[in-house]
Write an enzyme that holds these catalytic residues in place. Structure first.
Site, PDB file in Angstrom:
ATOM      1  N   GLU A   1       0.323   4.337  -8.687  1.00  0.00           N
ATOM      2  CA  GLU A   1       1.622   3.743  -8.349  1.00  0.00           C
ATOM      3  C   GLU A   1       1.679   2.304  -8.855  1.00  0.00           C
ATOM      4  OE1 GLU A   1       0.742   4.653  -4.288  1.00  0.00           O
ATOM      5  OE2 GLU A   1       2.623   5.737  -4.009  1.00  0.00           O
TER       6      GLU A   1
ATOM      7  N   ARG B   1       6.395  -2.397  -4.590  1.00  0.00           N
ATOM      8  CA  ARG B   1       6.826  -1.070  -4.153  1.00  0.00           C
ATOM      9  C   ARG B   1       7.736  -1.277  -2.945  1.00  0.00           C
ATOM     10  NH1 ARG B   1       3.583   3.003  -0.346  1.00  0.00           N
ATOM     11  NH2 ARG B   1       4.995   4.766  -0.421  1.00  0.00           N
TER      12      ARG B   1
ATOM     13  N   ARG C   1       2.055  11.647  11.393  1.00  0.00           N
ATOM     14  CA  ARG C   1       3.467  12.057  11.488  1.00  0.00           C
ATOM     15  C   ARG C   1       3.550  13.579  11.582  1.00  0.00           C
ATOM     16  NH1 ARG C   1       5.324   8.791   6.206  1.00  0.00           N
ATOM     17  NH2 ARG C   1       3.487   7.479   6.421  1.00  0.00           N
TER      18      ARG C   1
ATOM     19  N   HIS D   1       1.676  15.079  -3.159  1.00  0.00           N
ATOM     20  CA  HIS D   1       1.161  13.746  -2.810  1.00  0.00           C
ATOM     21  C   HIS D   1       0.638  13.838  -1.379  1.00  0.00           C
ATOM     22  CE1 HIS D   1       1.168   9.222  -2.910  1.00  0.00           C
ATOM     23  NE2 HIS D   1       1.122   9.462  -1.604  1.00  0.00           N
TER      24      HIS D   1
ATOM     25  N   ASN E   1      -9.321  13.702  -3.352  1.00  0.00           N
ATOM     26  CA  ASN E   1     -10.717  13.687  -2.902  1.00  0.00           C
ATOM     27  C   ASN E   1     -11.193  14.904  -2.133  1.00  0.00           C
ATOM     28  OD1 ASN E   1     -11.480  10.937  -3.777  1.00  0.00           O
ATOM     29  ND2 ASN E   1      -9.809  10.353  -2.401  1.00  0.00           N
TER      30      ASN E   1
ATOM     31  N   GLY F   1      -4.912  10.164  -1.585  1.00  0.00           N
ATOM     32  CA  GLY F   1      -6.222  10.185  -0.914  1.00  0.00           C
ATOM     33  C   GLY F   1      -6.799  11.566  -0.658  1.00  0.00           C
TER      34      GLY F   1
ATOM     35  N   ASN G   1       1.839  -3.549  -3.217  1.00  0.00           N
ATOM     36  CA  ASN G   1       2.177  -2.221  -2.712  1.00  0.00           C
ATOM     37  C   ASN G   1       1.867  -2.234  -1.214  1.00  0.00           C
ATOM     38  OD1 ASN G   1       2.139   0.481  -1.951  1.00  0.00           O
ATOM     39  ND2 ASN G   1       1.039   1.177  -3.768  1.00  0.00           N
TER      40      ASN G   1
ATOM     41  N   HIS H   1       7.766   8.554  -1.977  1.00  0.00           N
ATOM     42  CA  HIS H   1       6.620   8.680  -2.888  1.00  0.00           C
ATOM     43  C   HIS H   1       7.084   8.941  -4.320  1.00  0.00           C
ATOM     44  CE1 HIS H   1       4.254  10.227   0.837  1.00  0.00           C
ATOM     45  NE2 HIS H   1       3.940   8.956   0.640  1.00  0.00           N
TER      46      HIS H   1
HETATM   47  N1  LIG Z   1     -13.112  12.200   0.477  1.00  0.00           N
HETATM   48  C1  LIG Z   1     -11.995  12.445   1.171  1.00  0.00           C
HETATM   49  N2  LIG Z   1     -11.803  13.637   1.773  1.00  0.00           N
HETATM   50  C2  LIG Z   1     -10.712  13.888   2.482  1.00  0.00           C
HETATM   51  N3  LIG Z   1      -9.719  12.990   2.684  1.00  0.00           N
HETATM   52  C3  LIG Z   1      -9.860  11.787   2.128  1.00  0.00           C
HETATM   53  C4  LIG Z   1     -10.999  11.441   1.345  1.00  0.00           C
HETATM   54  N4  LIG Z   1     -10.838  10.162   0.925  1.00  0.00           N
HETATM   55  C5  LIG Z   1      -9.656   9.729   1.418  1.00  0.00           C
HETATM   56  N5  LIG Z   1      -9.064  10.707   2.148  1.00  0.00           N
HETATM   57  C6  LIG Z   1      -7.791  10.668   2.871  1.00  0.00           C
HETATM   58  O1  LIG Z   1      -6.847   9.902   2.167  1.00  0.00           O
HETATM   59  C7  LIG Z   1      -6.024   9.219   3.126  1.00  0.00           C
HETATM   60  C8  LIG Z   1      -5.455   7.970   2.503  1.00  0.00           C
HETATM   61  O2  LIG Z   1      -4.797   8.309   1.311  1.00  0.00           O
HETATM   62  P1  LIG Z   1      -4.018   7.206   0.475  1.00  0.00           P
HETATM   63  O3  LIG Z   1      -3.347   7.905  -0.638  1.00  0.00           O
HETATM   64  O4  LIG Z   1      -4.936   6.085   0.151  1.00  0.00           O
HETATM   65  O5  LIG Z   1      -2.992   6.801   1.585  1.00  0.00           O
HETATM   66  P2  LIG Z   1      -1.828   5.765   1.694  1.00  0.00           P
HETATM   67  O6  LIG Z   1      -1.566   5.189   0.324  1.00  0.00           O
HETATM   68  O7  LIG Z   1      -0.702   6.616   2.185  1.00  0.00           O
HETATM   69  O8  LIG Z   1      -2.300   4.757   2.688  1.00  0.00           O
HETATM   70  C9  LIG Z   1      -6.946   8.924   4.291  1.00  0.00           C
HETATM   71  O9  LIG Z   1      -6.270   8.915   5.482  1.00  0.00           O
HETATM   72  C10 LIG Z   1      -7.926  10.072   4.237  1.00  0.00           C
HETATM   73  O10 LIG Z   1      -7.498  11.047   5.163  1.00  0.00           O
HETATM   74  C1  LIG Z   2       6.752   6.839   2.181  1.00  0.00           C
HETATM   75  C2  LIG Z   2       5.405   6.978   2.755  1.00  0.00           C
HETATM   76  O1  LIG Z   2       5.172   7.821   3.597  1.00  0.00           O
HETATM   77  O2  LIG Z   2       4.465   6.174   2.255  1.00  0.00           O
HETATM   78  P1  LIG Z   2       2.915   6.134   2.670  1.00  0.00           P
HETATM   79  O3  LIG Z   2       2.366   7.488   2.370  1.00  0.00           O
HETATM   80  O4  LIG Z   2       2.338   5.057   1.798  1.00  0.00           O
HETATM   81  O5  LIG Z   2       2.866   5.827   4.137  1.00  0.00           O
HETATM   82 MG   LIG Z   3       0.134   5.603  -0.717  1.00  0.00          MG
END
Ligand SMILES: Nc1ncnc2c1ncn2[C@@H]1O[C@H](COP(=O)(O)OP(=O)(O)O)[C@@H](O)[C@H]1O
Ligand SMILES: CC(=O)OP(=O)(O)O
Ligand SMILES: [Mg+2]
Length: 400
Positions: free
Chosen positions: A387, A95, A244, A211, A338, A334, A7, A183
């Site tokens: 995912e 992915r 973004r 998401h 959380n 994330g 992924n 997503h």
């Molecule tokens: N405890 C938390 N409180 C607030 N935000 C969090 C926490 N843990 C993770 N995050 C947020 O989650 C984001 C990452 O989410 P994630 O779904 O892993 O992202 P991606 O897959 O898009 O890289 C981080 O940038 C952070 O802002």
């Molecule tokens: C499509 C996309 O924004 O993916 P990610 O959140 O993983 O950056």
């Molecule tokens: Mg992601």
């Protein structure tokens, strides 16, 4: 049988290995091995974290070119070893963020699929190149093993035309400029998991999935079918995100070029990498850092947080309008999984929908749980998005 999942994102590479028997279990199993390569946490280079055999190993990685190979080597060597040889792997799932209009389902990767992924790089420049790199690395390592592309766009191909076609001259729609949505693997997984958790048929539910990760998007899901989503032609439209901007007046990029002499590359970077929570706060694109700065009375961080929530609340309202009702609101990824404060503020602004949060449940680190108050008319779920597990199932289906 062993199924490997890659992924790849713009700044991270998540990977899992699942050991599966003859049939797919009802609930997600624990992966045998998990690796997470992150390019954002170290001053230079990346940090690879590997979990397997009940241990956790941290490896500093210097160069991007060799990173994926180092990650894969932890499967067969050292303390994290779980396989005798790469040849033990039966299928690999990837992915792939942008599949364009053509791919409405997962598909086995061949030269034509690779060409399609490459041709969509201009539409997802932060994602598709990394997806392609993963595919080519595995191809060299395991030329005989089926590789399956699972597209982030596929779940959204059911979106009706009124939500899909932009009000531009029609010829551009015919040339492929339309809402694709992203997503999708996560939105689809969360909608199915919702039905499982509530023990209600998916066909009876109107669901909005939020998401909220680095990238953020909503989906409006009616009877298991996606009917609208906030991301569009690219993963830039819709909600405010880490770096973004999300939706802005389309005249702004034109004005930036005219007035400040920015070129296409500058504007692309500004909107994708320098905006969002980072751009407004000047602190970070990470919600944790924003909340910390807010507690230190940083006014710009507070403003960034307020904009994020205001736009999120308005966009949920728009998805509810698309659905003409709401049974379940789902928080995932994330931030969604959380951040209790983000969930609390979002739900607080939606009480007119008959939605009421149970604050104790919200603050108790819920995973795959309903956190709505007993008398809430709408259920509120926190779901750990998987995912990787969704991808593994689709890759597994190609091997049987
Ligand atoms: N405890 C938390 N409180 C607030 N935000 C969090 C926490 N843990 C993770 N995050 C947020 O989650 C984001 C990452 O989410 P994630 O779904 O892993 O992202 P991606 O897959 O898009 O890289 C981080 O940038 C952070 O802002
Ligand atoms: C499509 C996309 O924004 O993916 P990610 O959140 O993983 O950056
Ligand atoms: Mg992601």
């Amino acid at each position: 049988m062993f199924v490997l999942v890659l992924n790849a994102g713009s700044s991270s590479q998540k990977s899992c290995l699942y050991s599966l028997e003859e049939s797919i279990p009802d609930t997600p199993p624990k992966p045998l091995w998990e690796a997470h390569l992150d390019w954002t946490v170290a001053q230079s280079g990346g940090v690879l974290t590997v979990k397997s055999n009940d241990i956790r190993q941290r490896i500093e990685v210097e160069k991007k070119e060799s990173a994926l190979q180092i990650l894969l080597d932890t499967l067969t060597t050292g303390k994290t070893k779980v396989l005798e040889s790469f040849n033990d792997i039966n299928a690999v799932g990837h992915r792939v963020v942008h599949g364009g209009a053509k791919y409405s389902q997962a598909t086995v990767i061949d030269d034509e699929v690779k060409k399609a992924i490459a041709s969509l790089i201009p539409l997802a420049p932060s994602h598709n190149p990394a997806n392609l790199e993963g595919i080519e690395t595995i191809e060299k390592l395991l030329p005989e093993v089926p590789q399956v592309a699972v597209f982030d766009t596929a779940f959204h191909t059911t979106i009706p035309q009124a939500a899909k076609v932009y009000p531009l001259p029609y010829e551009y729609y015919q040339k492929g400029i339309q809402r694709y949505g992203f997503h999708g693997i996560s939105h689809q997984y969360c909608s199915q998991r919702t039905a499982q958790i509530l023990q209600q048929p998916l066909e009876s539910l109107k669901i909005v999935t939020c998401h909220l990760g680095n990238g953020c998007s909503l989906a409006a899901i009616d009877k298991g079918i996606c009917i609208d989503t906030t991301m569009g032609f690219s993963p830039l439209e819709g909600l405010m995100m880490g770096t973004r901007c999300g939706s802005i007046d389309p005249q702004i990029p034109i004005y930036l070029m005219q007035k400040y002499g920015l070129n296409v590359e500058n504007v692309n970077h500004l909107l994708n990498q320098e905006s969002g929570l980072l751009g407004v706060s000047g602190v970070s694109g990470d919600m944790r850092a924003i909340c910390k700065a807010m507690s230190d009375n940083n006014e710009q961080a507070q403003l960034a947080f307020n904009i994020y929530l205001y736009r999120l609340k308005k966009a949920i309202g728009a998805m509810v309008a698309s659905l003409n009702g709401l049974d379940v609101l789902v928080f995932t990824a994330g931030v969604g999984e959380n951040s209790a404060i983000v969930r609390e503020k979002t739900c607080g602004g939606l009480s007119y929908l008959g939605l009421q949060l149970d604050l104790d449940k919200n603050n108790a680190n819920p995973v795959d749980k309903n956190i709505a108050a007993e008398d809430s008319m709408v259920k509120i779920l926190v779901i750990h998005t998987q995912e990787d597990w969704a991808i593994a199932q689709m890759a597994f289906n190609w091997t049987i």
